[in-house]
Design an enzyme around this catalytic site. Structure first.
Site, PDB file in Angstrom:
ATOM      1  N   TYR A 144       0.832  -1.151   0.165  1.00 24.95           N
ATOM      2  CA  TYR A 144      -0.010  -0.014   0.316  1.00 24.95           C
ATOM      3  C   TYR A 144       0.973   1.220  -0.073  1.00 24.95           C
ATOM      4  CZ  TYR A 144      -3.511   3.278   1.449  1.00 24.95           C
ATOM      5  OH  TYR A 144      -4.468   4.366   1.525  1.00 24.95           O
ATOM      6  N   ASP A 239       9.421   2.616   0.266  1.00 20.35           N
ATOM      7  CA  ASP A 239       8.071   3.318   0.830  1.00 20.35           C
ATOM      8  C   ASP A 239       8.242   3.184   2.356  1.00 20.35           C
ATOM      9  OD1 ASP A 239       6.027   4.514   2.079  1.00 20.35           O
ATOM     10  OD2 ASP A 239       4.569   3.560   0.539  1.00 20.35           O
ATOM     11  N   LYS A 267       3.747   9.026   8.776  1.00 14.80           N
ATOM     12  CA  LYS A 267       3.367   8.685  10.069  1.00 14.80           C
ATOM     13  C   LYS A 267       4.493   9.223  11.253  1.00 14.80           C
ATOM     14  CE  LYS A 267       0.810   5.095   8.376  1.00 14.80           C
ATOM     15  NZ  LYS A 267       0.575   4.267   6.967  1.00 14.80           N
TER      16      LYS A 267
END
Ligand SMILES: *Cc1c(COP(=O)(O)O)cnc(C)c1O
Length: 430
Positions: A144, A239, A267
């Site tokens: 994702y 990522d 995050k």
């Protein structure tokens, strides 16, 4: 457990917000029941609108690595707010956080701040295309990278949880430039490279994927990708929105000693504020406007409040290496505790854990990619989730997510989590 206020809020929310939530997994669709509305959080605990307390196992999907409402971050945000909330002009703090990221993350020589992980990955792909003059890129099944159009193909996280890993609204023109391969399969990458000779700009992956549940790279896999990308002039993008500043202060690339060309971050980097970043080799990042021709911008990028939170978080992690040894200890204690309870109950399960990330899968297969992750018994997971919630432990409401532990978990709380796990499993199989 009384959740009448959460139920009331959710009923109202559904009339004014699609599905009642601002991000799909929050709706608890995959585990049944109504979502819990949170009113506050502190340390290792979340508190809901009815006043129930829960031990936190998600931590805002990663950012709250030191636990909620950490005094240092709270004070930094309050202090920054006294000087105004947004200027739309450069500030000293942006230079400071960029220098700190360059110092902490091995692959990053220059970095651009954005407002979310989604923006970071979308921008990184655009830059890789501009730099190489090629259109296609490889993404891996079940990984994702936020909700950018070109990533919503065999996507993980909420996309699998909701059963639509390929989203309507993504044009076939966009989709044709996204090439897919399974994780942990170097030959599949070699095949794509041959079939699309000289056309592949980038390979993007979660080096340690957490969005199909946690999976680990096979020995030599990440280095194998590095070698192929170097040979073919493909920009290798890690990522690290989840793994950055979590698996080690320099992320998975530091832990595994494999250095990508570009890295996307999010995050933890915002300390709980909406922040993302992408960075990499100087010669690639020099393509970003206004240094170079690839356009990317943001009204609130580098926002002073967000930068104050992020800078305080990263500075703390940079200067407190003991955070990582403690997180490893917490992760191992929980994973080994769960394993021995499940073994004694004779359950079929697999647990994948690395540092402060883990996933418990209800399958007897080892989980190493999207196909094997999908062998999990998701109905059983739903029961487990509810049983844990009932006992005051807040897990991710989907089988296809990692859990994110924080340093706020004391040994005493770990004991409580394991006790809740044992009671929950006994209840489910009885
Ligand atoms: C969460 C996540 C994103 C998207 O970040 P947002 O801030 O939700 O847009 C991208 N990549 C990975 C690996 C993620 O876990």
């Amino acid at each position: 457990m009384q959740i009448s206020e959460s139920k009331r809020l959710f009923a109202h929310a559904k009339t004014v917000i699609p599905g009642g939530v601002n991000s799909p997994v929050r709706a608890f669709r995959a585990v049944g029941g109504d979502p819990i509305f949170i009113s506050k959080a502190d340390g290792a605990y979340l508190y809901d609108a009815d006043g129930n307390a829960y031990i936190e196992m998600i931590n805002s999907w990663g950012p709250m690595i030191l636990g909620h409402n950490h005094p240092l971050i709270r004070e930094a945000v309050i202090k920054a707010m006294e000087s105004g909330t947004s200027f739309g002009a450069p500030t000293a703090r942006e230079v400071e956080i960029a220098a700190l990221i360059v110092n902490m993350v091995p692959s990053v020589e220059k970095v651009r701040m954005v407002n979310s992980g989604t923006e970071a990955t979308m921008s990184a792909i655009r830059v890789a295309r501009g730099y190489t003059g090629r259109d296609k890129f490889i993404k891996l099944e079940g990984h994702y990278h936020g909700h950018g159009d070109s990533f919503l193909i065999a996507a993980g996280s909420g996309a699998i949880t909701m059963g639509n890993p390929d989203s309507p609204g993504v044009t076939s023109g966009t989709a044709k430039d996204t090439l897919l391969a399974p994780y942990n399969d170097l030959q599949a990458i070699e095949n794509l490279v041959v079939a699309n000779d000289g056309e592949i700009a980038a390979l993007i992956l979660e080096p340690v994927p957490g969005n199909m549940g946690l999976c680990l790279p096979d020995p030599g896999y990440l280095q194998g990708l590095r070698d192929i990308c170097t040979r073919e002039g493909i920009v290798l993008i890690f990522d690290e929105v989840m793994t950055g500043f979590r698996l080690a202060k320099g992320g998975a690339q530091e832990l595994f000693g494999v250095i990508p060309d570009m890295t996307t971050m999010g995050k933890i980097i915002g300390g709980g504020m909406p922040v993302g970043a992408y960075g990499g080799k100087k010669e690639i990042m020099e393509f970003v406007s206004p240094a170079g021709p690839v356009y990317q911008a943001g009204t609130l990028s580098g926002n002073p409040i967000a930068m104050a939170a992020g800078l305080t978080m990263l500075d703390y992690l940079d200067t407190h290496p003991e955070v990582y040894s403690r997180l490893n200890e917490i992760g191992m204690q929980i994973a080994s505790g769960i394993s021995s309870i499940n073994q004694s109950l004779g359950l079929d399960f697999t647990i994948n854990q690395l540092g402060s990330m883990y996933s418990l899968f209800f399958t007897q297969e080892s989980v190493t990619d999207f196909e094997s992750a999908k062998t999990s018994d998701t109905a059983l997971f739903g029961k487990y989730f509810q049983a844990m919630l009932h006992r005051g432990v807040y897990l991710a409401p989907s089988q296809f997510e990692s859990l994110f532990l924080s340093t706020a978990l004391s040994d005493d709380l770990i004991g409580k989590i394991l006790q809740a796990h044992e009671e929950s499993m006994k209840e489910i199989i009885s």
